[in-house]
Design an enzyme around this catalytic site. Structure first.
Site, PDB file in Angstrom:
ATOM      1  N   CYS A   1      30.744 104.326  84.100  1.00 41.62           N
ATOM      2  CA  CYS A   1      31.765 104.383  85.124  1.00 41.62           C
ATOM      3  C   CYS A   1      32.160 106.062  85.196  1.00 41.62           C
ATOM      4  CB  CYS A   1      33.159 104.136  84.278  1.00 41.62           C
ATOM      5  SG  CYS A   1      33.069 102.511  83.684  1.00 41.62           S
TER       6      CYS A   1
ATOM      7  N   ASN B   1      39.638 108.197  87.382  1.00 42.67           N
ATOM      8  CA  ASN B   1      38.378 108.637  86.657  1.00 42.67           C
ATOM      9  C   ASN B   1      37.812 110.075  87.204  1.00 42.67           C
ATOM     10  OD1 ASN B   1      38.293 106.478  85.086  1.00 42.67           O
ATOM     11  ND2 ASN B   1      36.266 105.319  86.444  1.00 42.67           N
TER      12      ASN B   1
ATOM     13  N   ARG C   1      24.284 103.521  78.810  1.00 43.57           N
ATOM     14  CA  ARG C   1      24.151 103.762  80.257  1.00 43.57           C
ATOM     15  C   ARG C   1      24.522 105.197  80.702  1.00 43.57           C
ATOM     16  NH1 ARG C   1      27.574  99.702  83.204  1.00 43.57           N
ATOM     17  NH2 ARG C   1      28.899  99.724  81.308  1.00 43.57           N
TER      18      ARG C   1
ATOM     19  N   GLY D   1      29.509 110.416  79.994  1.00 45.57           N
ATOM     20  CA  GLY D   1      28.484 109.557  80.335  1.00 45.57           C
ATOM     21  C   GLY D   1      28.950 108.023  80.382  1.00 45.57           C
TER      22      GLY D   1
ATOM     23  N   LYS E   1      42.220 103.972  90.934  1.00 46.55           N
ATOM     24  CA  LYS E   1      41.266 103.887  89.774  1.00 46.55           C
ATOM     25  C   LYS E   1      40.276 105.199  90.183  1.00 46.55           C
ATOM     26  CE  LYS E   1      38.230 102.511  87.022  1.00 46.55           C
ATOM     27  NZ  LYS E   1      37.818 101.387  86.606  1.00 46.55           N
TER      28      LYS E   1
ATOM     29  N   GLY F   1      31.915 119.367  74.634  1.00 46.29           N
ATOM     30  CA  GLY F   1      30.738 119.065  73.798  1.00 46.29           C
ATOM     31  C   GLY F   1      29.543 118.741  74.945  1.00 46.29           C
TER      32      GLY F   1
ATOM     33  N   ASP G   1      29.072  83.174  86.040  1.00 48.99           N
ATOM     34  CA  ASP G   1      28.314  84.449  86.337  1.00 48.99           C
ATOM     35  C   ASP G   1      27.044  83.595  86.817  1.00 48.99           C
ATOM     36  OD1 ASP G   1      27.915  87.480  84.958  1.00 48.99           O
ATOM     37  OD2 ASP G   1      26.095  86.417  85.515  1.00 48.99           O
TER      38      ASP G   1
ATOM     39  N   ARG H   1      39.081 101.020  78.617  1.00 53.10           N
ATOM     40  CA  ARG H   1      38.291 102.073  78.008  1.00 53.10           C
ATOM     41  C   ARG H   1      37.317 100.997  77.123  1.00 53.10           C
ATOM     42  NH1 ARG H   1      42.452 105.191  74.950  1.00 53.10           N
ATOM     43  NH2 ARG H   1      42.959 103.024  74.799  1.00 53.10           N
TER      44      ARG H   1
HETATM   45  C1  UGA Z   1      36.601 105.341  81.471  1.00 51.88           C
HETATM   46  C2  UGA Z   1      38.254 105.357  81.754  1.00 51.88           C
HETATM   47  O1  UGA Z   1      38.417 106.203  80.517  1.00 51.88           O
HETATM   48  C3  UGA Z   1      38.853 104.226  81.990  1.00 51.88           C
HETATM   49  O2  UGA Z   1      40.166 104.379  82.047  1.00 51.88           O
HETATM   50  C4  UGA Z   1      38.296 103.243  83.070  1.00 51.88           C
HETATM   51  O3  UGA Z   1      38.634 102.120  83.111  1.00 51.88           O
HETATM   52  C5  UGA Z   1      36.683 103.078  82.647  1.00 51.88           C
HETATM   53  O4  UGA Z   1      36.019 104.221  82.629  1.00 51.88           O
HETATM   54  C6  UGA Z   1      36.356 102.207  83.884  1.00 51.88           C
HETATM   55  O5  UGA Z   1      35.961 102.952  84.736  1.00 51.88           O
HETATM   56  O6  UGA Z   1      35.886 101.146  83.707  1.00 51.88           O
HETATM   57  P1  UGA Z   1      35.171 104.549  79.476  1.00 51.88           P
HETATM   58  O7  UGA Z   1      33.886 104.804  80.418  1.00 51.88           O
HETATM   59  O8  UGA Z   1      35.069 103.497  78.599  1.00 51.88           O
HETATM   60  O9  UGA Z   1      36.300 104.592  80.304  1.00 51.88           O
HETATM   61  O10 UGA Z   1      34.908 105.837  78.442  1.00 51.88           O
HETATM   62  P2  UGA Z   1      35.863 107.344  78.275  1.00 51.88           P
HETATM   63  O11 UGA Z   1      36.733 106.858  76.961  1.00 51.88           O
HETATM   64  O12 UGA Z   1      36.687 107.475  79.429  1.00 51.88           O
HETATM   65  O13 UGA Z   1      34.862 108.214  78.106  1.00 51.88           O
HETATM   66  C7  UGA Z   1      33.850 108.574  78.979  1.00 51.88           C
HETATM   67  C8  UGA Z   1      33.084 109.737  78.488  1.00 51.88           C
HETATM   68  O14 UGA Z   1      33.727 110.927  78.291  1.00 51.88           O
HETATM   69  C9  UGA Z   1      32.237 109.439  77.199  1.00 51.88           C
HETATM   70  O15 UGA Z   1      30.948 109.882  77.302  1.00 51.88           O
HETATM   71  C10 UGA Z   1      32.873 110.602  76.389  1.00 51.88           C
HETATM   72  O16 UGA Z   1      32.122 110.914  74.986  1.00 51.88           O
HETATM   73  C11 UGA Z   1      33.077 111.599  77.191  1.00 51.88           C
HETATM   74  N1  UGA Z   1      34.380 112.345  76.896  1.00 51.88           N
HETATM   75  C12 UGA Z   1      35.780 111.903  76.602  1.00 51.88           C
HETATM   76  C13 UGA Z   1      34.142 113.799  76.481  1.00 51.88           C
HETATM   77  O17 UGA Z   1      32.972 114.288  76.553  1.00 51.88           O
HETATM   78  N2  UGA Z   1      35.190 114.555  76.095  1.00 51.88           N
HETATM   79  C14 UGA Z   1      36.516 113.984  75.957  1.00 51.88           C
HETATM   80  O18 UGA Z   1      37.457 114.901  75.633  1.00 51.88           O
HETATM   81  C15 UGA Z   1      36.630 112.666  76.116  1.00 51.88           C
END
Ligand code: UGA
Length: 432
Positions: A259, A207, A328, A256, A203, A252, A30, A151
């Site tokens: 990603c 998303n 973020r 955020g 990918k 809800g 890095d 995730r």
């Molecule tokens: C997301 C994807 O789920 C991963 O598969 C992907 O690899 C990753 O982005 C990436 O591109 O690197 P992540 O950002 O860790 O993963 O979070 P998520 O679990 O997808 O949640 C994203 C947002 O959606 C959170 O703010 C969560 O609170 C919200 N969310 C999730 C909802 O508002 N409702 C839901 O039912 C589920």
């Protein structure tokens, strides 16, 4: 195998530690000296369950090395590029500058048969361009594109036992080294070997689909608000159809993180470049729905408090999701900041994200204890569904607050228990 990981951010650090835990020798590079120092001393610059323990374990084996020197990758057979591709300031598109410089630095040192493996999320068409330049600068080397689906909060399991592996390459033969590398560790995980654009799109499309599900249910939440329907029960009932599925129908305050929001915007920008604005126009709508969920939460607070000026608003949870210290594009943090800008005294608690939130929003009040947070509160807002908030005792907490009204921004609390303990419970898309 000796491998390199370029970029020791969230993805790269996790990947490097997990690959070392499988017995590979890993050189993690890095450009950020402080970050490298920290990792070298065994500390992580972010919170991820289980990762500090795994880092300690692999450090003891001597298989992981953190450095700022690109020359250290010289003998590596696979060079994973894991740098960030954030949203460009003032634009929808992704900023590929870190990827371009990581790639340029790597090609100076790669050995002849090495494979550069792009893991960063990129606009479709990026890998093809990089592969062409690699053919010219380093004819013996190859490029693969291997998107990451991990995730936050589940990073180790998602890396070591992913539900699929996707490899984009010029040919099946070109993908063989990486395919064998993964097959050795996870023989049962399905592998999809394909061309570059498909791998990149898997990918981005995944998303986009997840964001679509969340925004769809939040659009239904707006309809529920106008008609007296209950969006949580609606989600349960439509989700019971396994063609639809209940996952990611959590209504809800929306999505955020680093990603989903930036990926759908970068996809929109790429769509425009490709003359496909109409095909992807729905994403613009879903981004807007997502942003509206935040203003709807603020409007609900105003409805409860009248003017928020001088009122104490207590926020439970500020990370963009539980099991993370990442703020973020956090819906919770933005809601907190909007209320503060309207004159509310906003107090915030979070099990892990206080430091990262304070760095971004120093004007809010940060509380180490839930008691301090709730004492004298005029409105309580549950914005990130940490397990410890679900286990709170509403009866005991009622005596602390000035007004026992809670907004459940994640529909994750037991609303009956809170009501029975004397709280007024509010939520979006629900009459409780
Ligand atoms: C997301 C994807 O789920 C991963 O598969 C992907 O690899 C990753 O982005 C990436 O591109 O690197 P992540 O950002 O860790 O993963 O979070 P998520 O679990 O997808 O949640 C994203 C947002 O959606 C959170 O703010 C969560 O609170 C919200 N969310 C999730 C909802 O508002 N409702 C839901 O039912 C589920």
């Amino acid at each position: 195998m000796k491998v390199a990981v370029i970029g020791a951010g969230y993805l790269g650090t996790t990947h490097a530690i997990c690959m070392a835990s499988l017995g590979h020798e890993v050189i993690a590079v890095d450009v950020d000296e402080k970050r490298v120092e920290l990792l070298h001393s065994g500390k992580l610059p972010f919170y991820e369950p289980g990762l500090p323990e795994l880092l300690e374990k692999v450090r003891a084996t001597g298989l992981i090395h953190f450095t700022t020197e690109f020359s250290a990758i010289a003998e590596c057979e696979l060079i994973f590029i894991c740098v960030g591709t954030p949203q460009k300031q003032g634009a929808l598109e992704a900023d590929l500058s870190a990827l371009d410089s990581a790639f340029a630095a790597a090609v100076n040192f790669i050995s002849k048969g090495a494979v550069i493996v792009g893991k960063s999320t990129v606009p479709v068409g990026t890998a093809e361009k990089l592969a062409q330049s690699l053919h010219i600068t380093s004819p013996g080397a190859r490029l693969n594109w291997n998107p990451e689906f991990l995730r936050e909060g589940h990073a180790i399991a998602d890396t070591l036992a992913p539900n699929r592996i996707v490899i984009g390459a010029d040919s099946v033969h070109d993908a063989k080294k990486l395919s064998d590398f993964y097959r050795d560790a996870a023989p049962d995980v399905p592998q999809f070997i394909t061309n570059f654009p498909t791998a990149e799109l898997v990918k981005v499309a995944a998303n986009a689909f997840l964001a679509t599900k969340i925004s769809f249910i939040n659009a239904m939440s707006e309809v529920a608000d106008a008609t007296g329907a209950d969006v949580a029960l609606l989600a349960d009932a439509i989700g019971a159809d396994d063609r639809i599925g209940r996952k990611f129908l959590g209504a809800g305050i929306g999505f955020g993180g680093g990603c989903l929001p930036k990926d759908i915007r970068a996809f929109l920008a790429r769509g425009e470049e490709l003359g496909l604005s109409d095909s992807l126009a729905f994403l613009k709508e879903f981004d807007l729905i997502n942003q509206r969920t935040r203003t709807r939460a603020v409007a609900l607070a105003l409805e409860e408090l009248g003017s928020v000026k001088g009122k104490k608003v207590a926020i439970l949870g500020v990370a963009f999701k539980p099991e993370s210290d990442d703020v973020r594009d956090s819906p919770a943090l933005e809601i907190a900041q909007m209320l503060a800008s309207l004159g509310a005294n906003v107090f915030v608690h979070d099990p892990k994200a206080l430091e990262s939130a304070a760095a971004k929003a120093p004007d809010l009040h940060y509380c180490q204890s839930i008691e301090d947070l709730l004492r004298g509160a005029d409105l309580t807002m549950h914005l990130t569904e940490w397990r410890e908030y679900r286990e709170l005792e509403p009866e005991r907490l009622r005596s602390l607050v000035n007004s026992a009204t809670i907004f459940d921004g994640r529909n994750a609390l037991d609303s009956n228990a809170w009501r029975l303990a004397g709280w007024k419970v509010r939520a979006l898309g629900r009459t409780l």
